[in-house]
Every structure is written in structure tokens, then in C-alpha cells.
Design an enzyme around this catalytic site. Sequence first.
Site, PDB file in Angstrom:
ATOM      1  N   CYS A  18      -9.108   0.816  17.797  1.00  0.00           N
ATOM      2  CA  CYS A  18     -10.439   1.766  18.196  1.00  0.00           C
ATOM      3  C   CYS A  18     -11.190   2.103  17.219  1.00  0.00           C
ATOM      4  O   CYS A  18     -12.071   2.681  17.307  1.00  0.00           O
ATOM      5  CB  CYS A  18      -9.853   2.720  19.227  1.00  0.00           C
ATOM      6  SG  CYS A  18      -8.929   3.906  18.276  1.00  0.00           S
ATOM      7  N   TYR A  77       0.812  -1.247   0.334  1.00  0.00           N
ATOM      8  CA  TYR A  77      -0.140  -0.069   0.033  1.00  0.00           C
ATOM      9  C   TYR A  77       0.899   1.462   0.097  1.00  0.00           C
ATOM     10  O   TYR A  77       0.379   2.483  -0.490  1.00  0.00           O
ATOM     11  CB  TYR A  77      -0.971  -0.061   0.975  1.00  0.00           C
ATOM     12  CG  TYR A  77      -1.995  -1.141   0.780  1.00  0.00           C
ATOM     13  CD1 TYR A  77      -2.113  -2.282   1.263  1.00  0.00           C
ATOM     14  CD2 TYR A  77      -3.142  -0.717  -0.117  1.00  0.00           C
ATOM     15  CE1 TYR A  77      -3.059  -3.240   1.052  1.00  0.00           C
ATOM     16  CE2 TYR A  77      -4.143  -1.619  -0.339  1.00  0.00           C
ATOM     17  CZ  TYR A  77      -4.052  -2.736   0.237  1.00  0.00           C
ATOM     18  OH  TYR A  77      -4.926  -3.645  -0.298  1.00  0.00           O
ATOM     19  N   ALA A 102     -12.065   5.398 -21.207  1.00  0.00           N
ATOM     20  CA  ALA A 102     -12.900   6.419 -20.182  1.00  0.00           C
ATOM     21  C   ALA A 102     -12.552   7.938 -20.656  1.00  0.00           C
ATOM     22  O   ALA A 102     -13.579   8.803 -20.644  1.00  0.00           O
ATOM     23  CB  ALA A 102     -12.325   5.972 -18.706  1.00  0.00           C
ATOM     24  N   HIS A 124     -14.708   1.188  -0.868  1.00  0.00           N
ATOM     25  CA  HIS A 124     -13.460   0.181  -0.669  1.00  0.00           C
ATOM     26  C   HIS A 124     -12.578   0.966   0.052  1.00  0.00           C
ATOM     27  O   HIS A 124     -11.286   0.362   0.189  1.00  0.00           O
ATOM     28  CB  HIS A 124     -12.989  -0.453  -2.051  1.00  0.00           C
ATOM     29  CG  HIS A 124     -13.758  -1.381  -2.504  1.00  0.00           C
ATOM     30  ND1 HIS A 124     -13.638  -1.823  -3.856  1.00  0.00           N
ATOM     31  CD2 HIS A 124     -15.263  -2.002  -2.202  1.00  0.00           C
ATOM     32  CE1 HIS A 124     -14.646  -2.703  -4.137  1.00  0.00           C
ATOM     33  NE2 HIS A 124     -15.750  -2.852  -3.127  1.00  0.00           N
ATOM     34  N   CYS A 133      -1.526   4.640  17.049  1.00  0.00           N
ATOM     35  CA  CYS A 133      -3.030   5.197  16.573  1.00  0.00           C
ATOM     36  C   CYS A 133      -2.896   6.562  17.456  1.00  0.00           C
ATOM     37  O   CYS A 133      -2.881   6.558  18.636  1.00  0.00           O
ATOM     38  CB  CYS A 133      -4.221   4.536  16.937  1.00  0.00           C
ATOM     39  SG  CYS A 133      -5.661   5.445  17.374  1.00  0.00           S
TER      40      CYS A 133
HETATM   41  N1  APR Z   1     -11.060   3.114 -19.842  1.00  0.00           N
HETATM   42  C1  APR Z   1     -12.064   2.463 -19.621  1.00  0.00           C
HETATM   43  N2  APR Z   1     -12.257   1.244 -18.945  1.00  0.00           N
HETATM   44  C2  APR Z   1     -11.113   0.513 -18.852  1.00  0.00           C
HETATM   45  C3  APR Z   1      -9.617   1.081 -19.129  1.00  0.00           C
HETATM   46  C4  APR Z   1      -9.868   2.550 -19.773  1.00  0.00           C
HETATM   47  N3  APR Z   1      -8.994   3.272 -20.160  1.00  0.00           N
HETATM   48  N4  APR Z   1      -8.732   0.345 -19.020  1.00  0.00           N
HETATM   49  C5  APR Z   1      -9.452  -0.587 -18.477  1.00  0.00           C
HETATM   50  N5  APR Z   1     -10.577  -0.359 -18.460  1.00  0.00           N
HETATM   51  C6  APR Z   1     -11.778  -1.574 -17.817  1.00  0.00           C
HETATM   52  C7  APR Z   1     -11.350  -3.291 -18.077  1.00  0.00           C
HETATM   53  O1  APR Z   1     -11.944  -3.332 -19.381  1.00  0.00           O
HETATM   54  C8  APR Z   1     -11.938  -3.750 -17.098  1.00  0.00           C
HETATM   55  O2  APR Z   1     -13.325  -4.050 -17.379  1.00  0.00           O
HETATM   56  O3  APR Z   1     -11.832  -1.516 -16.562  1.00  0.00           O
HETATM   57  C9  APR Z   1     -11.926  -2.729 -15.971  1.00  0.00           C
HETATM   58  C10 APR Z   1     -11.019  -2.897 -14.647  1.00  0.00           C
HETATM   59  O4  APR Z   1     -11.492  -4.317 -14.095  1.00  0.00           O
HETATM   60  P1  APR Z   1     -10.918  -4.781 -12.669  1.00  0.00           P
HETATM   61  O5  APR Z   1      -9.563  -4.526 -12.868  1.00  0.00           O
HETATM   62  O6  APR Z   1     -11.501  -5.989 -12.259  1.00  0.00           O
HETATM   63  O7  APR Z   1     -11.248  -3.486 -11.777  1.00  0.00           O
HETATM   64  P2  APR Z   1     -12.527  -3.185 -10.888  1.00  0.00           P
HETATM   65  O8  APR Z   1     -13.750  -3.779 -11.593  1.00  0.00           O
HETATM   66  O9  APR Z   1     -12.412  -1.733 -10.366  1.00  0.00           O
HETATM   67  O10 APR Z   1     -12.158  -4.224  -9.478  1.00  0.00           O
HETATM   68  C11 APR Z   1     -13.018  -4.086  -8.528  1.00  0.00           C
HETATM   69  O11 APR Z   1     -11.560  -5.649  -7.020  1.00  0.00           O
HETATM   70  O12 APR Z   1      -9.602  -6.115  -6.791  1.00  0.00           O
HETATM   71  C12 APR Z   1     -10.884  -5.516  -6.080  1.00  0.00           C
HETATM   72  O13 APR Z   1     -11.076  -3.842  -4.458  1.00  0.00           O
HETATM   73  C13 APR Z   1     -10.747  -4.098  -5.829  1.00  0.00           C
HETATM   74  O14 APR Z   1     -12.080  -2.119  -6.002  1.00  0.00           O
HETATM   75  C14 APR Z   1     -11.619  -3.386  -6.636  1.00  0.00           C
HETATM   76  C15 APR Z   1     -12.555  -4.513  -7.065  1.00  0.00           C
END
Ligand code: APR
Length: 228
Positions: free
Chosen positions: A116, A52, A215, A105, A132
Amino acid sequence: MKIVILTGAGISAESGLGTFRDKGGLWTQYDLNEVATPEGFGRNPQLVTDFYNARRANCAGAQPNAAHNALARLETALPGQVTLITQNVDDLHQRAGSRNVIQMHGALMSALCASCGHRWPAPPVMAVKDCCPACGQPRARPDVVWFGEIPYHMEAIAEAVETCTHFAAIGTSGQVYPAAGLAAEARRNGAQCTELNLEPSEISRVFQTCRYGPASQVVPEWVDSLLD
Ligand code: APR
């Protein structure tokens, strides 16, 4: 119009923050059982703390992109009508100017006392035995929701999804629940549901409308269409 937007790692990909399940994603480099579970933290707190700390440093070096900025613009144009629920632990939505943000999350920039429950701003580099500031116990941990733990703010999220007229999911693979179930819930409540993603997700069938592409491109276009 009452708009609820759920974002995932894909919205921050073009800001240089890796996603989880894509090619080269975090869960292809790390074993999530080791770095993202309470059991993993119990077994090897140094490994988790280092994981992290590295993500916090990456986040600090990243900038919001056109997709984050477009959502902030939407909220400004429609005050009180936009709720942004994010699965992301980065702070790019807030840095782009979004205000009504629910981090279900957790947050990289926050530390949590496992004893605590007190929260405080995380230092750039956390140490395993950080104390803490409230109870003095050396039980600090990253303020993120690990697998097997209950996400934050589920009541506020349920209420927002129940009453929204428009629901959008942006940059999420739809593989992790309860977040992945929110779209179907919104659809059941009569909302107009839109998926914005690089490619179809696991739950694409739930959405009436889908817009595929990066995006930074499809989100500003969608926001313009809403505001028009
Ligand atoms: N623009 C749009 N979408 C995108 C882009 C981009 N540039 N790059 C990747 N993606 C899409 C991928 O196609 C995929 O469907 O983003 C998605 C990412 O998926 P994950 O990696 O599974 O992430 P997420 O859905 O946020 O994961 C959910 O899982 O690991 C845990 O807690 C963690 O919050 C997270 C949760």
C-alpha cells in the site's frame, strides 16, 4: 545565495560507515544485484533483510562528523538558503542538525509497505514477514531505492538545482545517475559548482572549483569560506 549540496557515502566514511566503490567498499563485499535490486529481494528476502539490518545497526552506532556538523552550521547561518540532497540512507545529516534534507535514495530508519506504500519508523531489526501497520499485509521492505527503481523527490530536486546559485558535490564518485547528472544541470543553469572529495570523481570536469581531502577537513573550510 541559494546553495544546493549533494552528498554521497564519502561524507559518512569518517563516521565509520563504509562507502560502496572504494577499496573494501560494500560493493566489493556484496553483489549489489543480490542485495540492492527488487529482483534480489524477490529471490532472497532474508539475505536482503539481513543486509539492511546490519547497515541499520552500524548507522545507529555511528556519529555525525565535522563535515556533517559544518553543513548544519551553514544551514543555520543562512536560513532558507540551503538545500541538502543526499544519496545516503543514513540519518547523520539530520542528527547533526540539518533540517532541509532530501534523501533521494531513501532512509535506513524507515520501513515501506510494498503493497500500500505506507511508511513507518523501521524497528532496529526488520523481519521478512513484518506486517504493514496500515494495511496489515506482510509486505514490509526497507525504504531504500534499489537499482532499477526511481529515486524519491525528483521534482523538488530538479527545482532546487534549476534555481541555485551555488552547487557542491561532497563525497560522491559521480558514477550513479540521476544524482551524478545534477552538477552538470546546475552548471548549465549558471551555478558556481564545487567538488569536495578525497580524490577527483568521474565528473570532476564539470566543476569550476575542486577541493580534495577528507570531508571532515575540506567541508568545514569550504563552509567558512562561504560564510566569510
Ligand atoms: N572524505 C571525502 N570523500 C571521501 C572520503 C572521505 N573521507 N572517503 C571516500 N570518499 C570519496 C571517494 O573518493 C569516492 O569518490 O567518496 C566517494 C564514494 O563513492 P561511492 O562509494 O561510489 O559512493 P556514492 O557516490 O555515494 O554512491 C552513489 O551508489 O551504490 C549506490 O545507492 C548507492 O547512494 C549510493 C550511490
